[in-house]
Design a protein around this motif. Structure first.
Motif, PDB file in Angstrom:
ATOM      1  N   ASN A 259       0.833  -1.201   0.000  1.00  0.00           N
ATOM      2  CA  ASN A 259       0.000   0.000   0.000  1.00  0.00           C
ATOM      3  C   ASN A 259       0.869   1.252   0.000  1.00  0.00           C
ATOM      4  O   ASN A 259       1.957   1.277   0.583  1.00  0.00           O
ATOM      5  N   SER A 260       0.382   2.304  -0.631  1.00  0.00           N
ATOM      6  CA  SER A 260       1.068   3.591  -0.581  1.00  0.00           C
ATOM      7  C   SER A 260       0.889   4.184   0.808  1.00  0.00           C
ATOM      8  O   SER A 260      -0.010   3.779   1.559  1.00  0.00           O
ATOM      9  N   GLN A 262      -0.426   6.951   1.577  1.00  0.00           N
ATOM     10  CA  GLN A 262      -1.766   7.521   1.652  1.00  0.00           C
ATOM     11  C   GLN A 262      -2.815   6.438   1.891  1.00  0.00           C
ATOM     12  O   GLN A 262      -3.697   6.587   2.741  1.00  0.00           O
ATOM     13  N   GLU A 263      -2.725   5.356   1.141  1.00  0.00           N
ATOM     14  CA  GLU A 263      -3.682   4.249   1.308  1.00  0.00           C
ATOM     15  C   GLU A 263      -3.595   3.672   2.711  1.00  0.00           C
ATOM     16  O   GLU A 263      -4.618   3.352   3.323  1.00  0.00           O
ATOM     17  N   GLU A 266      -5.235   6.036   5.290  1.00  0.00           N
ATOM     18  CA  GLU A 266      -6.694   6.009   5.163  1.00  0.00           C
ATOM     19  C   GLU A 266      -7.277   4.747   5.787  1.00  0.00           C
ATOM     20  O   GLU A 266      -8.310   4.801   6.467  1.00  0.00           O
ATOM     21  N   GLU A 267      -6.622   3.619   5.579  1.00  0.00           N
ATOM     22  CA  GLU A 267      -7.121   2.375   6.170  1.00  0.00           C
ATOM     23  C   GLU A 267      -7.059   2.431   7.692  1.00  0.00           C
ATOM     24  O   GLU A 267      -7.975   1.973   8.379  1.00  0.00           O
ATOM     25  N   ASN A 270      -9.895   4.603   8.869  1.00  0.00           N
ATOM     26  CA  ASN A 270     -11.164   3.900   8.655  1.00  0.00           C
ATOM     27  C   ASN A 270     -11.420   2.868   9.757  1.00  0.00           C
ATOM     28  O   ASN A 270     -12.553   2.694  10.211  1.00  0.00           O
ATOM     29  N   GLY A 296       2.104  10.262   3.012  1.00  0.00           N
ATOM     30  CA  GLY A 296       0.656  10.117   3.093  1.00  0.00           C
ATOM     31  C   GLY A 296       0.160  10.708   4.388  1.00  0.00           C
ATOM     32  O   GLY A 296       0.891  10.751   5.386  1.00  0.00           O
ATOM     33  N   TYR A 298      -3.783  11.357   6.687  1.00  0.00           N
ATOM     34  CA  TYR A 298      -5.247  11.266   6.742  1.00  0.00           C
ATOM     35  C   TYR A 298      -5.692  11.501   8.172  1.00  0.00           C
ATOM     36  O   TYR A 298      -4.962  11.194   9.126  1.00  0.00           O
TER      37      TYR A 298
END
Length: 325
Positions: A259-260, A262-263, A266-267, A270, A296, A298
């Motif tokens: 995963n990046s 950012q990804e 976000e996870e 979440n 990344g 978030y």
């Protein structure tokens, strides 16, 4: 014979296919290692003075470990910052207690919790990492160790912080404030000219917290985690939610899986939102940096920013958020 040859050839093809992914993965990993980014410093919130300090050191050849320590020390000594170091808001009994941790590229770590009367807990955490067989020291033990290492005791309760605390005592209302004063814990990640990554995190914790409360900032894997082959992550906001999700460790492992940054951030957010029905009442934010220099970030609520210093340029960057209110 035909059947035997067919099975033999099929088996060889299968072996080739089964080994191909690992070969390709190793090749990609080698490419990442060879394509080192220019030195970079990133930190939670708009702490550009801190990232400028760290970034300038990196471009003068300093190690990532030295840079993150000196970088966050800028805010530990900033009396205007009431959430970190000297001048930090006290607990509900009037004690200024500090938490901090640091991690080096080799995976070593040091941490202090509930430390009083020492202006730079991150430096004590580094001493714990380098001078003891332990990872974490707490309370009176941490203070005693700091004094033995040459640190000087200091009254960290400033006149302004004491005045605000006495005002709070009139009603004693306790509730988390989202994006309090637009700054909070400082977590920092640095990559040096060798491509090594280090991190640090330091805070005075929630204002008017219960006596003895410890948040995520000094907890390896929660407020900070890194792996020098993958990258690192730091957290800020409601520490209890970060600790229950082991957020920074989760992000690094997600990056390890491809995963990046950012990804991965976000996870992690979440999952916190899913686990906490009251997520609208508090803020959590992450910043991640991988070995390729990709960043990344978030957060739950808008308003979180992170500072970045690279190639002589300093910036404050707005993080995307889960909630768009």
């Amino acid at each position: 014979m035909k059947r035997r040859n067919f099975l033999k050839n099929a088996g060889m093809a299968g072996m080739a296919l089964s080994t191909a992914p690992s070969v390709f993965s190793q090749s990609a990993l080698n490419d990442i290692k060879m394509a080192k980014p220019s030195p970079i410093a990133v930190a939670t919130w708009n702490f550009q003075n801190a990232t400028k300090m760290a970034g300038s050191m990196l471009y003068e050849g300093a190690s990532a470990l030295d840079a993150v320590e000196k970088g966050v020390m800028v805010e530990e000594g900033n009396l205007k910052n009431t959430t970190v170091g000297n001048g930090g808001a006290p607990d509900r009994d009037g004690n200024v207690t500090l938490d901090a941790c640091i991690m080096s590229p080799d995976g070593n770590a040091g941490s202090v919790v509930y430390l009083k009367e020492i202006e730079h807990p991150v430096s004590v955490a580094r001493k714990v990492m380098e001078e003891t067989p332990h990872v974490m020291l707490a309370g009176e033990g941490a203070l005693q160790f700091a004094i033995q290492q040459g640190f000087k005791r200091k009254n960290l309760l400033t006149e302004n912080s004491e005045k605000a605390w006495k005002e709070w005592l009139k009603e004693k209302e306790y509730r988390p404030i989202i994006n309090i004063e637009n700054h909070d814990t400082i977590g920092m990640l640095c990559i040096d000219e060798k491509g090594d990554i280090a991190g640090a995190c330091t805070t005075s914790g929630l204002a008017y917290k219960m006596n003895g409360r410890v948040g995520d900032s000094p907890i390896i894997g929660a407020g900070l985690y890194l792996d020098n082959e993958v990258g690192g992550a730091v957290a800020t906001g409601m520490g209890e939610a970060v600790m229950k999700s082991v957020g920074s460790f989760l992000i690094v492992e997600l990056m390890r899986q491809g995963n990046s940054p950012q990804e991965a951030c976000e996870e992690a957010i979440n999952r916190i939102v899913k686990q906490n029905k009251n997520h609208k009442e508090f803020q959590v934010a992450f910043v991640a940096l991988n070995k390729a220099g990709e960043i990344g970030s978030y957060c739950i609520h808008k308003g979180f920013t992170y500072a970045k210093y690279q190639e002589g340029e300093s910036s404050n960057n707005t993080s995307p958020s889960y909630m768009i209110e």
